[in-house]
Design a protein around this motif. Sequence first.
Motif, mmCIF file in Angstrom:
data_model
loop_
_atom_site.group_PDB
_atom_site.id
_atom_site.type_symbol
_atom_site.label_atom_id
_atom_site.label_comp_id
_atom_site.label_asym_id
_atom_site.label_seq_id
_atom_site.Cartn_x
_atom_site.Cartn_y
_atom_site.Cartn_z
ATOM 1 N N PHE A 1 10.229 48.437 109.382
ATOM 2 C CA PHE A 1 9.250 48.902 108.520
ATOM 3 C C PHE A 1 8.737 47.741 107.709
ATOM 4 O O PHE A 1 9.300 47.220 107.010
ATOM 5 C CB PHE A 1 9.692 50.125 107.597
ATOM 6 N N GLU B 1 3.713 51.536 108.195
ATOM 7 C CA GLU B 1 3.966 52.323 109.416
ATOM 8 C C GLU B 1 3.894 53.960 108.901
ATOM 9 O O GLU B 1 3.957 54.252 107.634
ATOM 10 C CB GLU B 1 5.046 52.255 110.035
ATOM 11 N N TYR B 2 3.045 54.743 109.701
ATOM 12 C CA TYR B 2 3.089 56.349 109.435
ATOM 13 C C TYR B 2 4.265 56.849 109.656
ATOM 14 O O TYR B 2 4.910 56.917 110.981
ATOM 15 C CB TYR B 2 1.965 56.631 110.082
ATOM 16 N N SER C 1 6.544 56.150 118.741
ATOM 17 C CA SER C 1 6.210 54.767 118.368
ATOM 18 C C SER C 1 6.152 53.642 119.698
ATOM 19 O O SER C 1 5.310 52.909 119.918
ATOM 20 C CB SER C 1 7.276 54.233 117.175
#
Length: 414
Positions: free
Chosen positions: A337, A200-201, A309
């Motif tokens: 994550f 994930e960013y 998100s």
Amino acid sequence: MIYDIIVIGGGPAGMTAAIKAKETAPSASVKLIDKNKKLGKKLYATGNGKCNIANTKLDLSCYSSANEFFPFQFVTTDSHNDVMDFFESLGVSSYDDNGYIYPASLQASTIVWALTDRLKILGIENSTSEEVLSIKQGKDGTYIVDTDKGGYRTTQVILAPGGAAAPKLGGSDRVYRLLDDLNVRFVKPHPALCKLKCHEYISDMSGVRAKAVVRLMCDGEEYDHERGEVQFASGYLSGIAVFNMSIQCIDLMETGKKPYIELELVPDISDDMLADRMRRFAEVNGRRRVEAMLNGIVNEKIAGYIIKSLGIKASEAAGLDAADITSICDMLKHMRFNIDGFGSYEDSQAASGGVDTLQLRADNLELAGHRGLYAAGEYVDVTGKCGGYNIMWAVISGMRAGESAGKRIKDDQN
């Protein structure tokens, strides 16, 4: 000259082994070899310079090994006392900080000086800035230790050269090739106690620290959990709780599985209470931003990450519907994550893997089929969590190997 015992490695395991070997067999010729300029180089950096030497708390999650129960044949619930007694014999008093044992001075240098002073007092010969390249066994049963400065012959060898972690402090993956000529098996090493790279960013949360329950998950199953601090870095999760999850997490990745880390950011509030709190906020402070509602619970950057998100459209709290509140609560309780990488040896506090413990005698750490050849410390496939467990293993295993080698010298002399 043929030495009675050569110890390879000037860390806590190696120095302890040399001391115990000489104390057990005072007439023995003991030589210690280390590639660094000074002994105990990595120790100076341990515990942020305070040197956490042991921990009073022990359960099956504290150590990891391919041979699961092997570490606990040596480290027991009383082992912290053995470590404290050993350092007390060197003149070092201990300080107990809620189970975390430190030298009373809270200085790592205290431990290094105590060990190196005892080596000198015992007359143990040591060679620094000398790297061992290989170990062979002669037809007469003695060992030939080849270094970048020459070679030595000895009747016994204690291997405690550490692992590949922290190369700036002397770590090297070359140590895993020292026993190539003796056909000793190794569990594949990899970084441990390190940060984990997530898919994930998360760069927008970089620099944020949060208290959470950290869970290691894979295929819907929980493998481990710990409550502690999590640090968000650019693309990585860090912090002690994450470091401790990294050992097993990387093991799972090495077998082709896809583990993930789940964070419970508000562990002390139930799901229902959390939802009620958000609904009350929306009723009383409906004109305030959604970010403000979440900022009363978590860091504002985490709040922004959650909103982005989940794709929350409402800008004000009053605009949230029941589904939005349910989604936000679920993310606060189960922020996921997906892990797809990990830190390098440069970023790691330890290395997992090492000498396969199935080859080691459970009473003295001697390698099966190689009389007088012992392994200790990080060189063995035993990795502890953060909190003094690795130094405790190093000292306990060093004591056992050193005493065993010294006893054999005494027995042979008699």
